[in-house]
Design a protein around this motif. Sequence first.
Motif, PDB file in Angstrom:
ATOM      1  N   ARG A 194       0.715  -1.218  -0.190  1.00 63.37           N
ATOM      2  CA  ARG A 194      -0.177  -0.183  -0.465  1.00 63.37           C
ATOM      3  C   ARG A 194       0.914   1.354   0.367  1.00 63.37           C
ATOM      4  NH1 ARG A 194      -3.483  -3.133   4.328  1.00 63.37           N
ATOM      5  NH2 ARG A 194      -2.341  -1.385   5.903  1.00 63.37           N
ATOM      6  N   GLY A 195       1.972   1.407   0.735  1.00 63.00           N
ATOM      7  CA  GLY A 195       2.978   2.557   0.237  1.00 63.00           C
ATOM      8  C   GLY A 195       2.333   3.266   1.501  1.00 63.00           C
ATOM      9  N   ASP A 196       1.883   2.973   2.555  1.00 59.73           N
ATOM     10  CA  ASP A 196       0.900   3.912   3.384  1.00 59.73           C
ATOM     11  C   ASP A 196       2.592   4.115   4.959  1.00 59.73           C
ATOM     12  OD1 ASP A 196       0.641   2.017   3.841  1.00 59.73           O
ATOM     13  OD2 ASP A 196      -1.881   2.925   3.965  1.00 59.73           O
ATOM     14  N   THR A 197       2.688   2.993   4.700  1.00 61.83           N
ATOM     15  CA  THR A 197       3.907   2.643   6.501  1.00 61.83           C
ATOM     16  C   THR A 197       5.042   2.727   5.658  1.00 61.83           C
ATOM     17  OG1 THR A 197       3.631   1.728   8.490  1.00 61.83           O
ATOM     18  CG2 THR A 197       3.326   0.192   6.130  1.00 61.83           C
ATOM     19  N   THR A 198       6.279   2.359   6.844  1.00 61.54           N
ATOM     20  CA  THR A 198       7.756   1.591   6.880  1.00 61.54           C
ATOM     21  C   THR A 198       7.658   0.327   7.052  1.00 61.54           C
ATOM     22  OG1 THR A 198       8.130   3.000   8.913  1.00 61.54           O
ATOM     23  CG2 THR A 198       7.911   4.212   6.828  1.00 61.54           C
ATOM     24  N   VAL A 199       8.779   0.071   7.033  1.00 61.99           N
ATOM     25  CA  VAL A 199       8.950  -1.206   6.864  1.00 61.99           C
ATOM     26  C   VAL A 199       9.442  -1.463   8.363  1.00 61.99           C
ATOM     27  CG1 VAL A 199      11.465  -2.836   6.850  1.00 61.99           C
ATOM     28  CG2 VAL A 199      10.288  -1.272   4.778  1.00 61.99           C
ATOM     29  N   ALA A 200       9.645   0.190   9.282  1.00 67.34           N
ATOM     30  CA  ALA A 200      10.470  -0.645  10.976  1.00 67.34           C
ATOM     31  C   ALA A 200       9.135  -0.074  11.296  1.00 67.34           C
ATOM     32  CB  ALA A 200      11.066   0.974  11.324  1.00 67.34           C
ATOM     33  N   ALA A 201       7.923   0.283  11.131  1.00 65.11           N
ATOM     34  CA  ALA A 201       6.510  -0.113  11.628  1.00 65.11           C
ATOM     35  C   ALA A 201       5.569  -0.272  11.745  1.00 65.11           C
ATOM     36  CB  ALA A 201       5.456   1.383  10.735  1.00 65.11           C
ATOM     37  N   VAL A 202       5.999  -1.928   9.976  1.00 61.00           N
ATOM     38  CA  VAL A 202       5.410  -2.972   9.365  1.00 61.00           C
ATOM     39  C   VAL A 202       5.920  -4.112  10.830  1.00 61.00           C
ATOM     40  CG1 VAL A 202       4.727  -4.884   8.389  1.00 61.00           C
ATOM     41  CG2 VAL A 202       4.387  -2.141   7.635  1.00 61.00           C
TER      42      VAL A 202
END
Length: 233
Positions: A194-202
């Motif tokens: 989706r591109g609305d978050t970061t790798v770190a957040a996920v």
Amino acid sequence: DTDPGAPPPAVDGLDYDYPSDRYAILRYGGGGAPTSVVCGTVRFGHPAARNLVALLPRTIVVEGSPGSASPEADWMHSTFRLIAAEGRELRPGGEALITRLWDILVIQAIRSWIASDPAGQTGWLGALQDPRIGRAMSLVHRDPAQPWSVASLAHETAMSRSAFAARFTELVGEPAMRYVTRCRMELAHSRLERGDTTVAAVAADLGYQPEASFSRAFATIAGTSPRAGRRPP
């Protein structure tokens, strides 16, 4: 009343009525007995549904006619009639009602296929129907970020660790913890796309600390790095 040998019209060239931006009504022909055809599109939002879709046949047929001995046929005809009635006249809440009725129809059609087709009784779907292994799978699907272990899943299903591990692998086709990791990575991949978050957040949402452990797990399952799978914002 159409000649059986007449070529069908191009559906995308006909005129539609659009009561809503989510559905349309097509009226075509005339002179013969009316036939109603209801078409719809359903999107499965949960990443775990990809496993289900991969197993489904191209066509699911639910046999029966109104008043037949099949209860599935009776309620499906009734549901279709209600959808058609709502589509003919736009009323408050009609769009939401049609959307939810479609969800119900799809779920019940899939249930009918699972109950009647041998392919629905084995593998991943068969495992979901097992009272204990199915419960474990549902727990993982519901909350993949939990720090699941073979021991904790065995406890939830009232089985010994060794019996649970052997039964899970036998029915699902892979060890329990690999299944847990794959469910997490499928969810991660969906979020990153989706591109609305970061790798770190996920990684944090799925319980991976440090981020490097998440990246290793993602690469093992997806065959690429999390950043390569992330759509630019």
